[in-house]
Structures are given as structure tokens and as C-alpha cells.
Design an enzyme around this catalytic site. Structure first.
Site, PDB file in Angstrom:
ATOM      1  N   GLU A 498       0.830  -1.216   0.000  1.00 20.03           N
ATOM      2  CA  GLU A 498       0.000   0.000   0.000  1.00 20.03           C
ATOM      3  C   GLU A 498       0.864   1.265   0.000  1.00 20.03           C
ATOM      4  O   GLU A 498       0.501   2.271  -0.600  1.00 20.03           O
ATOM      5  CB  GLU A 498      -0.953  -0.016   1.201  1.00 20.03           C
ATOM      6  CG  GLU A 498      -2.093  -1.021   0.991  1.00 20.03           C
ATOM      7  CD  GLU A 498      -2.954  -1.212   2.228  1.00 20.03           C
ATOM      8  OE1 GLU A 498      -2.384  -1.549   3.284  1.00 20.03           O
ATOM      9  OE2 GLU A 498      -4.183  -1.044   2.153  1.00 20.03           O
ATOM     10  N   GLU A 518      -3.844 -10.238   2.875  1.00 20.50           N
ATOM     11  CA  GLU A 518      -4.753  -9.968   3.997  1.00 20.50           C
ATOM     12  C   GLU A 518      -5.916 -10.951   4.098  1.00 20.50           C
ATOM     13  O   GLU A 518      -6.264 -11.396   5.182  1.00 20.50           O
ATOM     14  CB  GLU A 518      -5.303  -8.534   3.915  1.00 20.50           C
ATOM     15  CG  GLU A 518      -4.351  -7.463   4.415  1.00 20.50           C
ATOM     16  CD  GLU A 518      -3.389  -6.963   3.349  1.00 20.50           C
ATOM     17  OE1 GLU A 518      -3.204  -7.659   2.324  1.00 20.50           O
ATOM     18  OE2 GLU A 518      -2.823  -5.868   3.541  1.00 20.50           O
TER      19      GLU A 518
HETATM   20  N1  COA Z   1       4.096  -8.885  10.634  1.00 25.89           N
HETATM   21  C1  COA Z   1       4.830  -9.339  11.659  1.00 25.89           C
HETATM   22  N2  COA Z   1       5.796 -10.264  11.523  1.00 25.89           N
HETATM   23  C2  COA Z   1       6.009 -10.749  10.297  1.00 25.89           C
HETATM   24  C3  COA Z   1       5.260 -10.334   9.187  1.00 25.89           C
HETATM   25  C4  COA Z   1       4.268  -9.351   9.390  1.00 25.89           C
HETATM   26  N3  COA Z   1       3.540  -8.862   8.386  1.00 25.89           N
HETATM   27  N4  COA Z   1       5.692 -11.014   8.109  1.00 25.89           N
HETATM   28  C5  COA Z   1       6.681 -11.812   8.521  1.00 25.89           C
HETATM   29  N5  COA Z   1       6.889 -11.656   9.845  1.00 25.89           N
HETATM   30  C6  COA Z   1       7.876 -12.328  10.693  1.00 25.89           C
HETATM   31  C7  COA Z   1       7.494 -13.775  10.941  1.00 25.89           C
HETATM   32  O1  COA Z   1       6.572 -13.875  11.998  1.00 25.89           O
HETATM   33  C8  COA Z   1       8.855 -14.371  11.277  1.00 25.89           C
HETATM   34  O2  COA Z   1       9.187 -14.023  12.617  1.00 25.89           O
HETATM   35  P1  COA Z   1       9.893 -15.118  13.587  1.00 25.89           P
HETATM   36  O3  COA Z   1      11.203 -15.418  12.928  1.00 25.89           O
HETATM   37  O4  COA Z   1      10.022 -14.357  14.872  1.00 25.89           O
HETATM   38  O5  COA Z   1       8.976 -16.285  13.627  1.00 25.89           O
HETATM   39  C9  COA Z   1       9.797 -13.592  10.385  1.00 25.89           C
HETATM   40  O6  COA Z   1       9.099 -12.410   9.992  1.00 25.89           O
HETATM   41  C10 COA Z   1      10.179 -14.343   9.133  1.00 25.89           C
HETATM   42  O7  COA Z   1       8.989 -14.782   8.499  1.00 25.89           O
HETATM   43  P2  COA Z   1       8.696 -16.323   8.128  1.00 25.89           P
HETATM   44  O8  COA Z   1       7.203 -16.480   8.029  1.00 25.89           O
HETATM   45  O9  COA Z   1       9.439 -17.231   9.006  1.00 25.89           O
HETATM   46  O10 COA Z   1       9.366 -16.362   6.681  1.00 25.89           O
HETATM   47  P3  COA Z   1       8.944 -17.268   5.458  1.00 25.89           P
HETATM   48  O11 COA Z   1       9.973 -16.999   4.426  1.00 25.89           O
HETATM   49  O12 COA Z   1       8.680 -18.648   5.892  1.00 25.89           O
HETATM   50  O13 COA Z   1       7.534 -16.643   4.960  1.00 25.89           O
HETATM   51  C11 COA Z   1       6.029 -14.846   4.345  1.00 25.89           C
HETATM   52  C12 COA Z   1       7.492 -15.352   4.424  1.00 25.89           C
HETATM   53  C13 COA Z   1       6.069 -13.408   3.889  1.00 25.89           C
HETATM   54  C14 COA Z   1       5.264 -15.675   3.320  1.00 25.89           C
HETATM   55  C15 COA Z   1       5.336 -14.981   5.730  1.00 25.89           C
HETATM   56  O14 COA Z   1       6.168 -14.374   6.694  1.00 25.89           O
HETATM   57  C16 COA Z   1       3.998 -14.304   5.796  1.00 25.89           C
HETATM   58  O15 COA Z   1       3.007 -14.842   5.333  1.00 25.89           O
HETATM   59  N6  COA Z   1       3.944 -13.092   6.406  1.00 25.89           N
HETATM   60  C17 COA Z   1       2.737 -12.374   6.577  1.00 25.89           C
HETATM   61  C18 COA Z   1       2.423 -11.584   5.320  1.00 25.89           C
HETATM   62  C19 COA Z   1       1.110 -10.849   5.459  1.00 25.89           C
HETATM   63  O16 COA Z   1       0.075 -11.448   5.651  1.00 25.89           O
HETATM   64  N7  COA Z   1       1.171  -9.515   5.331  1.00 25.89           N
HETATM   65  C20 COA Z   1       0.030  -8.676   5.425  1.00 25.89           C
HETATM   66  C21 COA Z   1      -0.106  -8.210   6.801  1.00 25.89           C
HETATM   67  S1  COA Z   1      -1.526  -7.173   6.963  1.00 25.89           S
END
Ligand code: COA
Length: 674
Positions: A498, A518
Site C-alpha cells: 500500500e 490480507e
Molecule cells: N508482521 C509481523 N511479523 C512478520 C510479518 C508481518 N507482516 N511477516 C513476517 N513476519 C515475521 C514472521 O513472523 C517471522 O518471525 P519469527 O522469525 O520471529 O517467527 C519472520 O518475519 C520471518 O517470516 P517467516 O514467516 O518465518 O518467513 P517465510 O519466508 O517462511 O515466509 C512470508 C514469508 C512473507 C510468506 C510470511 O512471513 C507471511 O506470510 N507473512 C505475513 C504476510 C502478510 O500477511 N502480510 C500482510 C499483513 S496485513
């Protein structure tokens, strides 16, 4: 700020450096003890194609190293973090050897042997006879200044200290030490190299124990002195307010007592107050418990522990900044992600307030005379952006969001900090505009910080207010005359996307992807995500429907074909240069987001909406659909944005939102009701 200029003479963001040499093809690690194999595993995971040599003088540690590295790869496979062929290449081309001659073609050698100056000097002397003249040689010492270990070398210019933190295969920070005998080229290269291979390097000065171990060692040493007043369990319990694991628990894990004796003895060159606590020499294992175990600590003992431990933490933090050993940004960042502090020391100070910090420091001075005290005003230690790096290139301010531990997810603080940088330079005629990018190669930003959501879910007004607060950055960008370009270096998701959508232009690396995930969390993009793309790129409406309602992820190429991305680049370096050029191209040509309503095609949603195998909440999808439609039909942009904020408020009150957010935070797959 002087110290910051000296430590970072070129760029704060390491990926802005244009390296003078390519990535290494052969790397050797000397010492197969604990950290050597961990460094090796990190290197092979990041660069599976390299040939790695693990060298030791005895066979046993080499055998153990092989087992350990295979174990790591197996775990990564089992947890789905690595694919079969990846694991195969990580484990191939590793030579476990006692024969130094084998490493003669190495481009980089990292010494990770015992902390002993004559031993290290012998290793370097030997290395110089074997490796090429241009081979970079670094040491992983955690305490010994570079000049002491490299001083006898014929070509010390090619050396520096690169200090890893345990576990070295996963812990992000690496201290790269700048010292007068080493060349800036080598520091720059290593700084770039670590960032390129997924680490978060920080540059520090060549002081004894460099930066972060000055905190860690003295924190542990002070805890040992406190044993006159409290038990190890009590001390660990009390400081868990500030760290995830207390010092005695960590010392047990790392078998660290001898290290503290050694490093604090070294620091005694700066004064007798650094003397190691004698008890460290007579105890092997501390009687303590796992972090989080409850223990009632009497109030007076609690206060004694708290004040003393904060006293040493603050004393060392002031000293590091006052002597220019590291920057405030890096100290805060490093304490959080390398040492396990819940908040950086300067944030702890901020939260306690000036009067309380002064009280703690006065008391600490009485109890522990000789330790450094603050040399500047309280506010001088607070005046920095916690999560941004700001560089300047060709009259353009480049803002890098640095929160790699959470894939640069955007917190309220980050929003405020971005806004502050924009405001600070908005009227400066020497600044042509801005670029916003993400730290590292994997993510521009993984969206808004999901940890922030639980407190607002179920509360419509609070959720609407949250969206509006976040939107301040975007609204400010909308009315600015100076252009802002987003440089998308990897995943651009949710709230991150965004921000990017709101910029005047986007430049992306070829691996960049764009997604609104989301709906998989049971929510919708509420900070303009359901509104702005339709008005800016109406030709992409069908794709935006799928992005918002079904979390479809699109590639940089698809985004470019749709006209959203101006240019795709091969790498990060080129991306930044192109983004800076784009700011120049946009001078005087900034376009406003079209204000009027927009016709959008029908939104067709399958009976059971799914996203990559995940069954979505129909209720959440229908709120998203309605928000998109109402937003598109709104008479003007301001009204449409308001519809977006309200859509977020509504969806935040659904069961789906509760389930989706909890599932993410509990690291499980959400189960939505039909
Ligand atoms: N908010 C808070 N923490 C987040 C985050 C977010 N939007 N996106 C990633 N992180 C954190 C994870 O919780 C993880 O923390 P940890 O190591 O303390 O467990 C760290 O970042 C690494 O992410 P991880 O999920 O382990 O990496 P991955 O490569 O397996 O997956 C994503 C990457 C982006 C697919 C996954 O992190 C994800 O789905 N994130 C959320 C994305 C999202 O929904 N964004 C919109 C939010 S409104």
C-alpha cells in the site's frame, strides 16, 4: 553524527555498494569447533555453488562438523525450509580437511579458531604463505582488536574482523570491523558480501570486544557480581523484563564463563572496574531455570538487580556512542537481534524517562565507580530513527526500511519515522525527492506488523483509527510536490504494498512479487489497498480483484505489463540507481491520483473462495468485495479512502479476522467457518 560518517563513509545500506570483486567461489573456514561449522552452513545455504573448506588441525572436530552440518540440512528439509536438491547442493562440495595446502585457491578465508593471539598469528602467517595475494582474510574473534592479530602480516590491508553471533547460521548481525591497517575496500566488500548472503552486517570500530560484546560481556559479568545480593535464578527472572533469556541461562548454554573472564580481563586495559567477577572462575554451571519460569523475587532484591543491570547496560551504551565504537541505530538493532533484548537500550531509556535513567546512573556510579557515564544530554542519545537507514544519492534521499527480523514488516514506529524523514526534507531545495526501499534481498516489506492487530480486533473504531493513522504517510505523499519512488527489492505485501502503490513510480528487481495476503488472515488491505490501484491503473482491475479477494500474488513482469512498474532490473544495485534516475525524471511531472469514480468489471468469486489451497472465509471475502465496489463508485478519492478504512473496521470485527490473525501468530493454518 561524526562517528556515523566515519563508520559508514559510503552507504548505510550495504547493498548500495558496487563491489570491486565478484562473489567468492572458494571459501575456507579455519577452525571446526562450534562456530566454524555454523558459519560454513550459513555460507553454503546462501551460496550453495561455492566450494567450502573446513580446516582444523585434528580430525575429531571435523567429523563432528560434518555431522552437524548434515543435521542442519536435514532439519531444514524436514521443516520444509529447503528442497531436496537445495539440501543436496548445500552438502556437496564441502571439504573437511587438515591440509592447509588445499585452500590455496580460496577467495575468502575466515578464521574461527580459539581466542589466542599467538595461535591466530601463526594461522595468519601460515595462510599468507598459502593463499593468493588478493585473498581476503578475516577473523571471527569476538574481542581481540584487529591490529593485535593482524599486525605481523605482510599484507594486513586484505584483513578485517568479521564477528558472528551464535547461532551463526541463523543470527542476522555480523560486526565488520573498520581498522586503520585494513583497507576500506575490504570493509566495503565484506559489508556488501554479508548483506548479499542474507545477513545484516553492521560496521563497528576496532575497540576491545568491538560493540555488541561490550554489552553482552559486561551484562554477564555484572550479573556475576550481583550474586553477592541475589541468586542466579532471581537475577535471570528479574532481567527477563528486558531480555528473552537471563545471563546465567545464556552462560550455561554457551559454556561462556571462560569467555567472560577472558574478554573482561582484556577490557581491564580500560580500567580496573572491568575486572571479571572471581566467581566466574570457580563455577561451571549456574543453578537457574528456563526463561519464562515464574519465581517471586522480593521487591528490594528485585530493585537492586534491576538498577544494577540497567546501570551496566546504559553505561556501556553511552560509552559505545560517545567513543564512536558503533552507531545508536546499530546498537539498538544489534542488542535486539543478536543479544535477545526485547527492546534496544535506547528504547529502554526512552520508556523509563530521563529522571529515572539519571537516578539509575547516579546509583550505579556509587556502587560501581569508574564505569563510563553519559557525556551528552539524554535527548542526544534518543535522536535517531530506529528502523530506517537514510542515504543520499545524487540529491535523492533513500529511505531503507531495516527490520529484516520480520521481513521489514511495518510498525507504527516505522510509519512515523518515514513520515518524519519526508517532512524533514520536504522543503529542502537540495533534495530532489525520495526513494523508499527495503533492507536485504528478500522483502521490500511483508506488510503491516501483524503483532499489532490483536489489540484492535473486535473494536471497529480502533481498527478504523489504526488505518487512518497508518494512512498519514500515504496522504502526506499524495500532497507532496517532490516525487517518491518505491524500489521493490523482493516481496511487497499488504501494508508495504500500500505504501509502494502510493509512490509516484515503482522500480522492481526481477524477483519482486506483489501480493495482498490480507484475505488469508481474514482481513482486507485497509490503507488504500482496495481503492488506490483501481484509480491509478484501471486497466488492471480484474487482477486487483483477484489480488484483494483471493490473495493472488503477481510477478514483477505482470506488474510491469500492467503499467504499474516502470522498470525491472537485474539486481538491487541497478534497482536503486534506476529509482534515483526515476526521481530525476519525475521532476515537475508528478501526477495526482485520479479523483473521480471509476468503472470496474464485475467481481466473480468462486462458491468456495480459496487461496493456494487455503479455504477462505466467505464473510471476509464478501466484505472485501463490497469495499472494492463502494470505493470505486465513490465520488472522490477522499470518500473512497474513507470507505476503505471503514471496510477494515468492519472486517476486523469478524470471527474470520480473529481466527486468521491468531493462526498467523500461533504459526498454524487458519480454519475459517463456512
Ligand atoms: N508482521 C509481523 N511479523 C512478520 C510479518 C508481518 N507482516 N511477516 C513476517 N513476519 C515475521 C514472521 O513472523 C517471522 O518471525 P519469527 O522469525 O520471529 O517467527 C519472520 O518475519 C520471518 O517470516 P517467516 O514467516 O518465518 O518467513 P517465510 O519466508 O517462511 O515466509 C512470508 C514469508 C512473507 C510468506 C510470511 O512471513 C507471511 O506470510 N507473512 C505475513 C504476510 C502478510 O500477511 N502480510 C500482510 C499483513 S496485513
Amino acid at each position: 553524527m561524526d562517528q556515523e560518517r566515519r563508520l559508514y563513509p559510503s552507504w548505510c545500506n550495504p547493498l548500495f555498494i558496487r563491489p570491486t570483486r565478484p562473489l567468492p567461489e572458494e571459501v575456507a573456514i579455519i577452525g571446526a569447533g562450534t562456530i566454524g561449522p555454523d558459519i560454513g552452513y550459513y555460507l553454503k545455504s546462501a551460496l550453495p555453488g561455492i566450494k567450502l573448506y573446513l580446516v582444523d588441525i585434528v580430525e575429531e572436530p571435523l567429523k563432528n562438523a560434518e555431522k552437524r552440518i548434515s543435521g542442519y540440512a536435514k532439519k531444514a528439509l524436514d521443516r520444509g525450509k529447503m528442497k531436496e536438491d537445495q539440501a543436496k547442493s548445500v552438502l556437496s562440495n564441502i571439504v573437511y580437511t587438515m591440509d592447509y595446502d588445499q585452500i590455496k585457491n580460496c577467495d575468502l578465508v575466515i578464521e574461527a579458531a580459539t581466542e589466542n593471539i599467538p595461535l591466530k598469528q601463526r594461522i595468519f602467517d601460515n595462510l599468507e604463505k598459502i593463499v593468493r595475494e588478493d585473498t581476503i582474510i578475516t577473523s571471527n574473534t569476538s574481542s581481540i582488536p584487529a591490529d593485535r592479530i593482524f599486525s605481523k602480516m605482510k599484507k594486513p590491508q586484505r584483513t578485517t574482523v568479521t564477528h558472528f553471533f551464535a547461532p551463526a547460521w541463523r543470527s542476522l548481525p555480523v560486526e565488520v570491523i573498520t581498522w586503520e591497517g585494513g583497507s576500506q575496500e575490504v570493509v566495503d566488500y565484506m559489508f556488501w558480501f554479508f548483506a548479499t548472503t542474507g545477513k545484516a552486517p553492521i560496521i563497528t570500530d576496532n575497540a576491545i570486544c568491538f560493540m555488541l560484546d561490550r554489552i553482552f560481556d559486561n551484562w554477564c559479568n555484572e550479573a556475576a557480581y550481583l550474586l553477592d545480593h541475589a541468586s542466579a535464578r532471581q537475577i535471570d527472572t528479574v532481567v527477563e523484563e528486558f531480555v528473552f533469556a537471563g545471563p546465567f541461562y545464556v552462560l550455561n548454554m554457551a559454556r561462556g564463563n571462560p569467555i567472560i573472564i577472558e574478554t573482561n580481563t582484556l577490557q581491564m586495559e580500560e580500567g580496573p572496574h572491568y575486572r571479571p567477577a572471581p566467581i566466574l572462575g570457580s563455577v561451571e554451571t549456574w543453578l537457574t531455570h528456563r526463561p519464562g519460569t515464574r519465581l517471586e523475587v522480593p521487591e528490594d532484591i528485585k530493585n537492586t538487580i534491576r538498577d544494577r543491570m540497567l546501570g551496566i547496560l546504559f553505561s556501556q551504551s553511552f560509552d559505545i556512542i560517545d567513543r564512536g565504537i558503533g552507531t545508536k541505530e546499530d546498537l539498538n538493532f544489534g542488542c535486539e537481534i543478536a543479544l535477545g533484548f526485547r527492546n534496544g537500550p535506547f528504547d529502554i531509556m526512552r520508556d523509563l524517562g530521563e529522571a529515572e535513567v539519571n537516578r539509575i546512573m547516579r546509583k550505579f556510579k556509587e556502587e560501581r565507580p569508574g564505569f563510563p557515564q553519559a557525556k551528552r544530554s539524554f535527548s542526544a542519545y534518543q535522536d535517531f530513527a530506529r528502523y530506517l537507514l537514510v542515504d543520499e544519492m545524487d540529491g535523492v534521499k533513500i529511505i531503507t526500511i531495516r527490520r529484516p527480523q520480520a521481513l521489514n514488516a511495518i510498525t507504527d514506529v516505522i510509519n512515523d519515522e518515514i513520515l518524519a524523514v519526508l517532512k524533514e526534507h520536504m522543503d529542502d531545495p537540495s533534495v530532489k525527492g525520495f526513494v523508499i526501499t527495503g533492507y536485504g534481498k528478500s522483502a521490500f516489506s511483508a506488510g503491516a506488523d501483524i503483532g499489532r492487530f490483536p489489540e484492535m480486533l473486535g473494536d471497529r473504531d480502533a481498527s478504523v483509527q489504526y488505518s487512518k493513522d497508518c494512512a498519514k504517510v500515504q496522504l502526506f505523499m499524495d500532497q507532496m510536490d517532490k516525487p517518491v519512488v518505491a524500489a521493490i527489492n523482493g516481496l511487497a505485501m499488504g501494508g508495504g504494498l500500500e505504501v509502494a502503490f502510493r509512490c509516484d513510480s515503482m522500480i522492481a528487481t526481477k524477483n519482486a512479487t506483489f501480493q495482498f495476503p490480507e484475505i488469508t488472515l481474514g482481513i482486507l488491505p485497509g490503507i488504500g489497498g482496495c481503492i488506490v490501484p483501481y484509480r491509478k491503473w484501471p486497466q488492471g482491475a480484474d487482477i486487483f480483484h483477484e489480488m484483494i479477494c483471493l490473495a493472488r500474488r503477481i510477478t514483477a513482469k505482470e506488474a510491469a505489463d500492467m503499467g504499474m512498474v516502470g522498470r525491472i532490473t537485474d539486481d538491487y544495485h541497478e534497482m536503486i540507481r534506476e529509482a534515483v534516475k526515476e526521481v530525476n525524471n519525475l521532476q515537475g511531472k508528478k501526477k495526482r491520483i485520479p479523483d473521480g469514480p471509476v468503472d470496474i468489471p464485475e467481481i466473480t468469486i468462486p462458491d468456495q473462495p480459496m487461496a493456494r489451497g487455503l479455504v477462505l472465509s466467505k464473510e471476509a471475502v464478501s466484505i472485501a468485495v463490497k469495499t472494492i465496489k463502494d470505493g470505486a463508485a465513490a465520488d472522490n478519492l477522499a470518500d473512497a479512502l474513507e470507505i476503505g478504512y471503514r471496510g477494515f473496521g468492519e472486517i476486523a470485527c469478524t470471527d474470520a479476522a480473529k481466527e486468521g490473525i491468531s493462526a498467523f501468530l500461533e504459526k498454524r493454518t487458519p480454519e475459517y467457518k463456512a
